[in-house]
Every structure is written in structure tokens, then in C-alpha cells.
Design an enzyme around this catalytic site. Structure first.
Site, PDB file in Angstrom:
ATOM      1  N   GLY A  51       0.463   3.656  -5.655  1.00  0.00           N
ATOM      2  CA  GLY A  51       1.886   3.374  -5.476  1.00  0.00           C
ATOM      3  C   GLY A  51       2.764   4.605  -5.453  1.00  0.00           C
ATOM      4  O   GLY A  51       2.866   5.320  -6.430  1.00  0.00           O
ATOM      5  N   SER A  52       3.424   4.872  -4.345  1.00  0.00           N
ATOM      6  CA  SER A  52       4.154   6.127  -4.234  1.00  0.00           C
ATOM      7  C   SER A  52       5.054   6.125  -2.997  1.00  0.00           C
ATOM      8  O   SER A  52       5.278   5.083  -2.385  1.00  0.00           O
ATOM      9  CB  SER A  52       3.157   7.290  -4.166  1.00  0.00           C
ATOM     10  OG  SER A  52       2.089   6.962  -3.300  1.00  0.00           O
ATOM     11  N   ARG A  53       5.532   7.306  -2.618  1.00  0.00           N
ATOM     12  CA  ARG A  53       6.485   7.420  -1.521  1.00  0.00           C
ATOM     13  C   ARG A  53       6.357   8.790  -0.868  1.00  0.00           C
ATOM     14  O   ARG A  53       5.999   9.776  -1.501  1.00  0.00           O
ATOM     15  CB  ARG A  53       7.890   7.213  -2.109  1.00  0.00           C
ATOM     16  CG  ARG A  53       9.043   7.651  -1.249  1.00  0.00           C
ATOM     17  CD  ARG A  53      10.334   7.329  -1.968  1.00  0.00           C
ATOM     18  NE  ARG A  53      11.424   8.164  -1.530  1.00  0.00           N
ATOM     19  CZ  ARG A  53      12.676   8.063  -1.961  1.00  0.00           C
ATOM     20  NH1 ARG A  53      12.980   7.156  -2.867  1.00  0.00           N
ATOM     21  NH2 ARG A  53      13.614   8.867  -1.516  1.00  0.00           N
TER      22      ARG A  53
END
Length: 221
Positions: A185-187
Site C-alpha cells: 500500500g503506497s503512492r
């Protein structure tokens, strides 16, 4: 095909799951409980395998386009003042990755790595406005002979606890090539020149090394 960054986790999880399944088979008498434990262990293994999947994507380099560096959903399209490297206004396009997305980072353009720096930091949720400057992150800038410099930033989220960045200053890289990995989960933020034309919309789902994020006007237009 699985990403090399997941090899140790996949092997460890596999042996743990095998141990749980066997232990449940020999030591749990209640059939419903035994089956439940075994099914949950197998689901855990499946989740780990799908997270570290690394689908091959053939790319024909297009020097007029910036491709999505990751799979996910576009959560930000805005003009910002980028203060770490460019120190001027840039168009920012941010892509959020859920734990279900492919988490391989790929080079959005072909060029030379002119800047690559890791920053320790917090673990705010990836869509938080301050995550781009306060979370653990890496910033990479690529120089393209035709359109100048383009930057991207890998940002850890609330679940992501490790960013892997392969970019080394001075290295020649190709569009679509593996550039790193972000675990859980990240960006990723893209920092583009103001004269580019954004080709995506907010909340649009994009595919790494496939979806065009922006195109560039010819210099003589």
C-alpha cells in the site's frame, strides 16, 4: 512471475503455511476448526503471492509520452511548487496503490538518472496531503534529451514499511524498465513540466507501463 523483492517472504510464508496445515491436520480434532485454520493459511499464501506478482509488460519506448509508473488510481492532478529538486512549479499527478495492486515501480520515460535520494520519514496514509513531503520516500529525476527533466517520488503508506529504489545517478534507463518496488500500500507522485498535456482524470485506474499519463507538445508548436 513474482518479483525478486518477494522471494524471501514468499518462501518463508510457504513453509509457515505448510507447517500450519500439517499441524492442524494432526493436532486439531474438530473438523470445522481444522479446515478453517487450513483454509485461512492458504488464503494468506495466496495474498502474498498476488501482492508480489510481476507481470511482464512489453513496452515500445515512446519519447512523446509519460507512461504510468505503477498500477493504481489517480488521486491528485494539480500544479504544485516542487521544493526538493526542481524548486519551481510542476504538474503533479499522484497514483495510489492499494495492497491488491501490482507494486512494481517502472520508469515512466527513457533517459538518464540525474538525481536519486532516499528520505526516512513518517507512515501517514498514502492519500494524506502531507505524505509527499513527510513520509518515508525516494525522489528520482530523469533527464530526457527531448523534454528536459521529469521526476517521480515513491511514497510509503500506513502499511508500506520498505521502499526499494533501483535508480542510480548517471544510469541510462528505458521506459517500462523495472525501477523498484514498494511493499504494501503506497503512492507514487509524478512531477511533470507545465507545458505537458495531462491524459488522465481523477479517480481513473491506470496500468503501469501501459497507460499514458501525459504527452508533450512539440517545441515548435
Amino acid at each position: 512471475m513474482f518479483h525478486k523483492e518477494g522471494q524471501k517472504i514468499i518462501i518463508t510464508t510457504f513453509f509457515i503455511v505448510v507447517a500450519i496445515v500439517l499441524a492442524a491436520h494432526f493436532y486439531v480434532d474438530l473438523a470445522w476448526l481444522r479446515i478453517s485454520i487450513q483454509v485461512l493459511a492458504l488464503i494468506l499464501l495466496i495474498l502474498i503471492l498476488q501482492f508480489f506478482r510481476n507481470p511482464k509488460r512489453l513496452v515500445t519506448p515512446n519519447f512523446d509520452e509519460v507512461l504510468a509508473p505503477v498500477d493504481g488510481k489517480v488521486v491528485v492532478i494539480e500544479e504544485v511548487e516542487e521544493s526538493e529538486y526542481f524548486k519551481d512549479k510542476r504538474k503533479q499527478v499522484s497514483i495510489f496503490m492499494s495492497p491488491l495492486n501490482v507494486h512494481v515501480t517502472r520508469y515512466a520515460v527513457s533517459g538518464t538518472v540525474t538525481y536519486s535520494k532516499y528520505h526516512p520519514g513518517k507512515y501517514l496514509v498514502a492519500w494524506h496531503p502531507k505524505s509527499s513531503t513527510e513520509n518515508e520516500r525516494t525522489t528520482v529525476v530523469l533527464h530526457t534529451p527531448k523534454f528536459g527533466e521529469i521526476g517521480y517520488r515513491q511514497i510509503a503508506g500506513a502499511l508500506a514499511r520498505r521502499i526499494v529504489n533501483y535508480a542510480e545517478e548517471g544510469e541510462q534507463v528505458a521506459q517500462g524498465q523495472d525501477a523498484g518496488f514498494i511493499k504494501f500500500g503506497s503512492r507514487v507522485d509524478l512531477f511533470l513540466p507545465l507545458d505537458c498535456d495531462i491524459a488522465v482524470k481523477l479517480n481513473q485506474k491506470v496500468v503501469g507501463a501501459k497507460t499514458c499519463i501525459a504527452s508533450f507538445r512539440k517545441q515548435d508548436d
